[in-house]
Design a protein around this motif. Structure first.
Motif: not given
Length: 161
Positions: A111-122
């Motif tokens: 059901l879920f995948t957890l990822l880190g990501t660079n800037c979401l613009g928030q």
């Protein structure tokens, strides 16, 4: 013909058969298949007449183009210093505790995948996360629990408003 080849050919017919069409084709494969498999990369290379290594390099460069299967809901948590200063680590810890997975993993139920990501613009509303295409900002551990409960139960309601 195999379904991946048919998909890639349809996307190449839509976006063009030149190397400049690589990114939109990759995005189209992700929209349809949820990730870009090795076979899809080979088919894209064939269709665009470019090396498969080039397709792989572009696909793996972008964090929003998964190259392995992901869950139905992909949670991307902003990992910038700004979100960290606003409590991002607590948010990640809460998600990991609730889902019993670590960053980079998919829950056993798929059901879920957890990822880190660079800037979401928030940055002005951190900490922030994105679940598929839905942004969530000014997160607290309780808000994260409520959001994940909605997704888990299949009764998703936009809790941002």
């Amino acid at each position: 013909m195999n379904p991946i080849r048919e998909l890639v050919d349809a996307l190449a017919n839509q976006y063009g058969h030149s190397p400049e069409s690589l990114l939109p084709i990759l995005q189209g494969v992700v929209r349809q298949e949820r990730y870009v498999s090795d076979l899809a990369m080979v088919e894209i290379a064939r269709s665009l007449d470019i090396p498969a290594t080039h397709v792989y390099g572009v696909a793996t460069f972008y964090s929003f183009i998964p190259t392995r299967p992901v869950g139905k809901y992909v949670i991307r948590v902003c990992r910038t210093i700004t979100c960290m200063m606003h409590g991002k680590n607590q948010i990640v810890k809460e998600i990991e505790t609730i889902l019993k997975i670590r960053c980079g993993e998919t829950s056993p139920d798929g059901l879920f995948t957890l990822l880190g990501t660079n800037c979401l613009g928030q940055c002005h509303k951190g900490p922030a996360m994105l679940i598929n295409d839905v942004p969530y900002t000014e997160l607290t551990p309780k808000l994260v629990r409520d959001i994940l409960l909605q997704y888990s139960s299949g009764s998703f309601v936009d809790l941002k408003s």
